[in-house]
Design a protein around this motif. Structure first.
Motif, PDB file in Angstrom:
ATOM      1  N   SER A 148       4.337 -16.229  -4.227  1.00 55.40           N
ATOM      2  CA  SER A 148       3.324 -16.115  -5.203  1.00 55.40           C
ATOM      3  C   SER A 148       2.896 -17.395  -5.578  1.00 55.40           C
ATOM      4  N   ASN A 161       6.141 -13.331  -3.302  1.00 59.33           N
ATOM      5  CA  ASN A 161       5.169 -12.164  -3.399  1.00 59.33           C
ATOM      6  C   ASN A 161       5.432 -10.745  -2.751  1.00 59.33           C
ATOM      7  N   MET A 163       5.098  -7.851  -3.240  1.00 66.73           N
ATOM      8  CA  MET A 163       4.478  -6.557  -3.761  1.00 66.73           C
ATOM      9  C   MET A 163       3.976  -5.626  -2.687  1.00 66.73           C
ATOM     10  N   TRP A 168       2.190   1.065  -1.377  1.00 67.51           N
ATOM     11  CA  TRP A 168       0.786   0.795  -2.331  1.00 67.51           C
ATOM     12  C   TRP A 168      -0.397   1.765  -2.495  1.00 67.51           C
ATOM     13  N   ILE A 186       4.452   1.917  -6.905  1.00 68.05           N
ATOM     14  CA  ILE A 186       4.682   0.682  -7.840  1.00 68.05           C
ATOM     15  C   ILE A 186       4.813   1.394  -9.395  1.00 68.05           C
ATOM     16  N   MET A 192      10.507  -3.620  -5.604  1.00 67.43           N
ATOM     17  CA  MET A 192       9.864  -2.848  -4.453  1.00 67.43           C
ATOM     18  C   MET A 192      11.085  -2.873  -3.434  1.00 67.43           C
TER      19      MET A 192
END
Ligand code: DON
Length: 316
Positions: A148, A161, A163, A168, A186, A192
């Motif tokens: 990140s 990071n 994500m 998603w 999310i 995650m």
């Protein structure tokens, strides 16, 4: 505030009697296009069909050499001296001289003086065991390079990071392998879903195998292959690590098989295909399982680095 637009002369070269004008440094564009064309000029490309292996091979080799020079020389001419010779036909002749029309040149061979980073920018797995038998299987991941890009103040390490490990696109599950099922969509405070699989195998409470791998979703398949090879087929750790790996991740409904293009696997691939599997060659080798085997009979420890990526056993 100090920025000034600069007007520069285009670079110029020739190809089959045409003059080629291109963007000068700090774009590498013109210089590279011209260098590649100059290299190709000596091969009379049009004698081969455009999509023939020979024509493609020559274009690839010209680009490989051009990009090597790009890495070696090109930058902002206000800061570095870009050799004017790059645009000359003599340079191209020299670059073309070691093109082997029958074999690809390994890229690294072209620039032995450019030191390649010894460590990948990807997820890493390492396995450790200490004198007292304390074992650690550690898969370390930031997802993208620098994660990140946030460093924990005072601690000196980066936050990841991850994500993209969430589903998603809620509700969007497709045959390409995008998963949109609710379990991993999310939500605030939710973590995650990882595929990291650092693994310690115990025999009667004592560690016999420490392993794990990078590779996103293929991590799971890599670790399963390694465990099957060692625990089921009782292969020595070196062979168990080197053996071609396969991956099936539900969707896409394909089997990625490292050995798919090897003649030794031809019958296996045919048989799997007849069973209804869609077997594909893996574009990259799968994972990097750096592992330790501990022989319970004599306590001997064997460290095996995975030769698919860089790595090293501190003791083999
Ligand atoms: O946690 C996971 O499953 C992934 N973010 C790990 C990333 C990874 O293994 C990339 N490696 N090549």
């Amino acid at each position: 505030a100090g920025y000034q637009a600069k007007e520069r002369e285009p670079v110029s070269g020739s190809y089959r009697g045409y003059q080629i004008l291109g963007a000068p440094p700090p774009s590498s564009g013109g210089t590279c296009v011209i260098e590649a064309l100059h290299i190709l000029q000596g091969f009379n490309l049009r004698q081969y069909d455009r999509n023939s292996p020979r024509a493609c091979h020559l274009i690839i080799e010209a680009l490989r050499r051009t990009f090597c020079d790009r890495a070696r020389w090109l930058g902002d001419p206000d800061f570095v001296e870009v050799p004017a010779t790059l645009l000359g036909e003599a340079h191209a002749l020299q670059r073309a001289a070691d093109i082997d029309v029958k074999h690809a040149t390994p890229s690294e061979q072209l620039a032995p003086e450019i030191k390649l980073a010894g460590e990948g920018d990807s997820t890493t797995h390492f396995s450790v065991i200490d004198a007292a038998g304390m074992a650690v299987a550690n898969t370390y991941t930031l997802e993208h390079s620098y994660g990140s890009r946030v460093v924990v103040r005072g601690a000196g390490f980066l936050l990841n990071n991850e994500m993209t490990d969430f589903n998603w696109k809620p509700g969007h599950t497709d045959r390409g392998g995008h998963i949109g099922t609710p379990a991993n969509t999310i939500a605030p405070g939710k973590r995650m879903l990882s595929s990291q699989s650092p693994t310690i195998v115990l025999d009667d409470g004592r560690p016999v195998l420490i392993t794990g791998s990078p590779g996103g979703r293929t991590i799971i398949s890599t670790v399963v292959c390694l465990l099957v090879n060692t625990l089921e087929y009782e292969l020595p750790l070196r062979e168990a690590t080197d053996a071609p790996r396969l991956h099936h991740g539900w969707l896409p409904d394909v089997v990625l098989f490292e050995g798919a293009t090897e003649p030794a696997s031809a019958e296996l691939v045919k048989a799997l295909t007849e069973l209804g599997h869609h077997v594909q060659a893996k574009p990259h080798r799968q994972g990097s399982a750096n592992s330790i085997w501990i022989d319970v009979a004599n306590g001997k420890r064997t460290g095996v680095a995975d030769c698919r990526r860089e790595g090293k056993a501190a003791r083999e």
